[in-house]
Design a protein around this motif. Structure first.
Motif, PDB file in Angstrom:
ATOM      1  N   ALA A 227       0.698  -1.290  -0.083  1.00  0.00           N
ATOM      2  CA  ALA A 227      -0.105  -0.085  -0.028  1.00  0.00           C
ATOM      3  C   ALA A 227       0.681   1.235  -0.177  1.00  0.00           C
ATOM      4  N   ALA A 228       2.193   1.121   0.217  1.00  0.00           N
ATOM      5  CA  ALA A 228       3.091   2.328   0.121  1.00  0.00           C
ATOM      6  C   ALA A 228       3.152   2.763  -1.132  1.00  0.00           C
ATOM      7  N   ASP A 229       2.819   1.925  -2.020  1.00  0.00           N
ATOM      8  CA  ASP A 229       2.926   2.640  -3.574  1.00  0.00           C
ATOM      9  C   ASP A 229       1.676   3.593  -3.612  1.00  0.00           C
ATOM     10  N   VAL A 230       0.642   3.326  -3.019  1.00  0.00           N
ATOM     11  CA  VAL A 230      -0.615   4.534  -2.923  1.00  0.00           C
ATOM     12  C   VAL A 230       0.190   5.868  -2.231  1.00  0.00           C
ATOM     13  N   LEU A 231       0.621   5.537  -1.395  1.00  0.00           N
ATOM     14  CA  LEU A 231       1.084   6.712  -0.586  1.00  0.00           C
ATOM     15  C   LEU A 231       2.362   7.330  -1.454  1.00  0.00           C
ATOM     16  N   ARG A 232       2.974   6.687  -2.081  1.00  0.00           N
ATOM     17  CA  ARG A 232       4.084   7.364  -2.905  1.00  0.00           C
ATOM     18  C   ARG A 232       3.502   8.272  -4.067  1.00  0.00           C
ATOM     19  N   ALA A 233       2.276   7.719  -4.872  1.00  0.00           N
ATOM     20  CA  ALA A 233       1.845   8.479  -5.850  1.00  0.00           C
ATOM     21  C   ALA A 233       0.964   9.570  -5.118  1.00  0.00           C
ATOM     22  N   ARG A 234       0.762   9.370  -3.873  1.00  0.00           N
ATOM     23  CA  ARG A 234      -0.167  10.674  -3.429  1.00  0.00           C
ATOM     24  C   ARG A 234       0.997  11.651  -3.050  1.00  0.00           C
ATOM     25  N   GLU A 235       2.258  11.268  -2.604  1.00  0.00           N
ATOM     26  CA  GLU A 235       3.071  12.148  -2.153  1.00  0.00           C
ATOM     27  C   GLU A 235       3.776  13.034  -3.687  1.00  0.00           C
ATOM     28  N   GLN A 236       3.395  12.476  -4.667  1.00  0.00           N
ATOM     29  CA  GLN A 236       3.763  13.412  -5.852  1.00  0.00           C
ATOM     30  C   GLN A 236       2.832  14.324  -6.497  1.00  0.00           C
ATOM     31  N   ARG A 237       1.539  14.503  -5.777  1.00  0.00           N
ATOM     32  CA  ARG A 237       0.523  15.075  -6.032  1.00  0.00           C
ATOM     33  C   ARG A 237       0.329  16.450  -5.191  1.00  0.00           C
ATOM     34  N   THR A 238      -0.334  17.405  -6.291  1.00  0.00           N
ATOM     35  CA  THR A 238      -0.425  19.025  -5.640  1.00  0.00           C
ATOM     36  C   THR A 238      -2.000  19.177  -5.286  1.00  0.00           C
ATOM     37  N   VAL A 239      -2.485  19.702  -4.269  1.00  0.00           N
ATOM     38  CA  VAL A 239      -3.920  20.082  -4.313  1.00  0.00           C
ATOM     39  C   VAL A 239      -3.660  21.308  -3.515  1.00  0.00           C
ATOM     40  N   GLY A 240      -4.871  22.095  -4.271  1.00  0.00           N
ATOM     41  CA  GLY A 240      -5.024  23.491  -3.688  1.00  0.00           C
ATOM     42  C   GLY A 240      -6.344  23.655  -2.932  1.00  0.00           C
ATOM     43  N   VAL A 241      -6.181  24.521  -1.832  1.00  0.00           N
ATOM     44  CA  VAL A 241      -7.135  24.647  -0.951  1.00  0.00           C
ATOM     45  C   VAL A 241      -7.428  26.137  -0.818  1.00  0.00           C
ATOM     46  N   VAL A 242      -8.491  26.963  -1.479  1.00  0.00           N
ATOM     47  CA  VAL A 242      -8.818  28.439  -1.349  1.00  0.00           C
ATOM     48  C   VAL A 242      -9.798  28.451  -0.304  1.00  0.00           C
ATOM     49  N   GLY A 243      -9.486  29.207   0.546  1.00  0.00           N
ATOM     50  CA  GLY A 243     -10.618  29.390   1.364  1.00  0.00           C
ATOM     51  C   GLY A 243     -10.091  28.472   2.939  1.00  0.00           C
ATOM     52  N   LEU A 244      -9.709  29.218   3.955  1.00  0.00           N
ATOM     53  CA  LEU A 244      -9.131  28.361   5.080  1.00  0.00           C
ATOM     54  C   LEU A 244      -9.933  28.885   6.405  1.00  0.00           C
ATOM     55  N   GLY A 245     -11.360  28.854   6.275  1.00  0.00           N
ATOM     56  CA  GLY A 245     -12.025  28.820   7.334  1.00  0.00           C
ATOM     57  C   GLY A 245     -12.089  27.524   7.981  1.00  0.00           C
ATOM     58  N   PRO A 246     -12.656  27.100   9.081  1.00  0.00           N
ATOM     59  CA  PRO A 246     -12.622  25.958   9.588  1.00  0.00           C
ATOM     60  C   PRO A 246     -13.053  24.887   8.812  1.00  0.00           C
ATOM     61  N   THR A 247     -13.796  24.979   7.744  1.00  0.00           N
ATOM     62  CA  THR A 247     -13.904  24.001   6.868  1.00  0.00           C
ATOM     63  C   THR A 247     -12.895  23.612   5.813  1.00  0.00           C
ATOM     64  N   GLY A 248     -12.423  24.672   5.247  1.00  0.00           N
ATOM     65  CA  GLY A 248     -11.252  24.697   4.575  1.00  0.00           C
ATOM     66  C   GLY A 248      -9.904  24.072   5.095  1.00  0.00           C
ATOM     67  N   LEU A 249      -9.732  24.618   6.449  1.00  0.00           N
ATOM     68  CA  LEU A 249      -8.520  24.079   7.197  1.00  0.00           C
ATOM     69  C   LEU A 249      -8.688  22.700   7.400  1.00  0.00           C
ATOM     70  N   GLY A 250      -9.925  22.241   7.888  1.00  0.00           N
ATOM     71  CA  GLY A 250     -10.160  20.749   8.037  1.00  0.00           C
ATOM     72  C   GLY A 250      -9.802  19.920   6.774  1.00  0.00           C
ATOM     73  N   VAL A 251     -10.315  20.253   5.746  1.00  0.00           N
ATOM     74  CA  VAL A 251      -9.771  19.845   4.238  1.00  0.00           C
ATOM     75  C   VAL A 251      -8.335  19.484   4.407  1.00  0.00           C
ATOM     76  N   ALA A 252      -7.875  20.689   4.551  1.00  0.00           N
ATOM     77  CA  ALA A 252      -6.120  20.825   4.083  1.00  0.00           C
ATOM     78  C   ALA A 252      -5.678  19.890   5.142  1.00  0.00           C
TER      79      ALA A 252
END
Length: 225
Positions: A107-132
């Protein structure tokens, strides 16, 4: 090279001569005709960093134990890893979940793939920070966060903001929280994340989704209370 059970697998004693490895009917294996010492050895395998040490126990036959380990390997219930190659922090839980859901040996292969990904979070209220925070804990390698509005007193709570953060830019406070969750996390500024999540208090402003202009599908938008 070490041999371990796939993350998240359970070893359950079924009868006086049987143990079951795994609970998912897609790949669970029943080992039968076991001696008491063999059952004791196998039930200890869940937490062993290297199952090969079971062949050195004085109360079991080394050849018999190698046969049992080979049966588990052939069933895809073990993973061969290099010494010291462990998954630290909350990502270990993600690895166990991925292993159980996908049935992959590593399953580490899955995490290695995630490690290469970039996600943007716009809006860092309680919900946005929770997502981040969730993204950081799940092993995403790079987050692009954007919200220079100040932390409000209403933002303080389970999301992670503290009273001392009130008045500070949300981006600054969120960066500290995210690094506490995942020290290896990269906080990037790329205008082209793989996924963009926009969290707005009211209607979403189109210009705030500009980092996702290249994305074929519109970004997910969530309203913050």
């Amino acid at each position: 090279m070490t041999v371990r059970l796939r993350p998240g697998l359970r070893v359950l004693r079924r009868t006086a001569t049987e143990v079951q490895v795994g609970t998912d009917p897609r790949w669970a294996v029943l080992l039968s005709d076991l001696e008491p010492a063999e059952i004791e050895a196998l039930t200890a395998a869940e937490t062993l960093p290297d199952m090969q040490v079971l062949t050195t126990r004085r109360d079991v036959s080394p050849d018999r134990m190698r046969t049992l380990l080979d049966a588990l390997r052939d069933a895809g219930l073990t993973t061969d890893t290099s010494p010291g190659r462990t998954i630290p922090g909350p990502a270990a839980t993600e690895a166990a979940s991925a292993s159980l859901v996908r049935g992959t040996a590593d399953a580490a292969d899955v995490l290695r793939a995630r490690e290469q990904r970039t996600v943007g979070v716009v809006g860092l209220g309680p919900t946005g920070l929770g997502v981040a925070v969730t993204l950081a804990a799940s092993g995403v390698g790079t987050l692009v966060i954007d919200d220079d509005r100040p932390v409000r007193s209403a933002d303080v709570g389970p999301s992670g903001y503290r009273w001392s953060d009130a008045g500070s830019p949300r981006t600054t406070a969120a960066a500290r929280i995210l690094r506490d969750v995942s020290p290896q996390l990269r906080l990037g500024s790329t205008p082209s994340p793989d996924v963009l999540v926009v969290v707005e208090h009211g209607a979403a402003a189109p210009e705030r989704a500009q980092p996702a202009a290249h994305v074929r599908h519109p970004p997910p938008v969530r309203r913050d209370p």
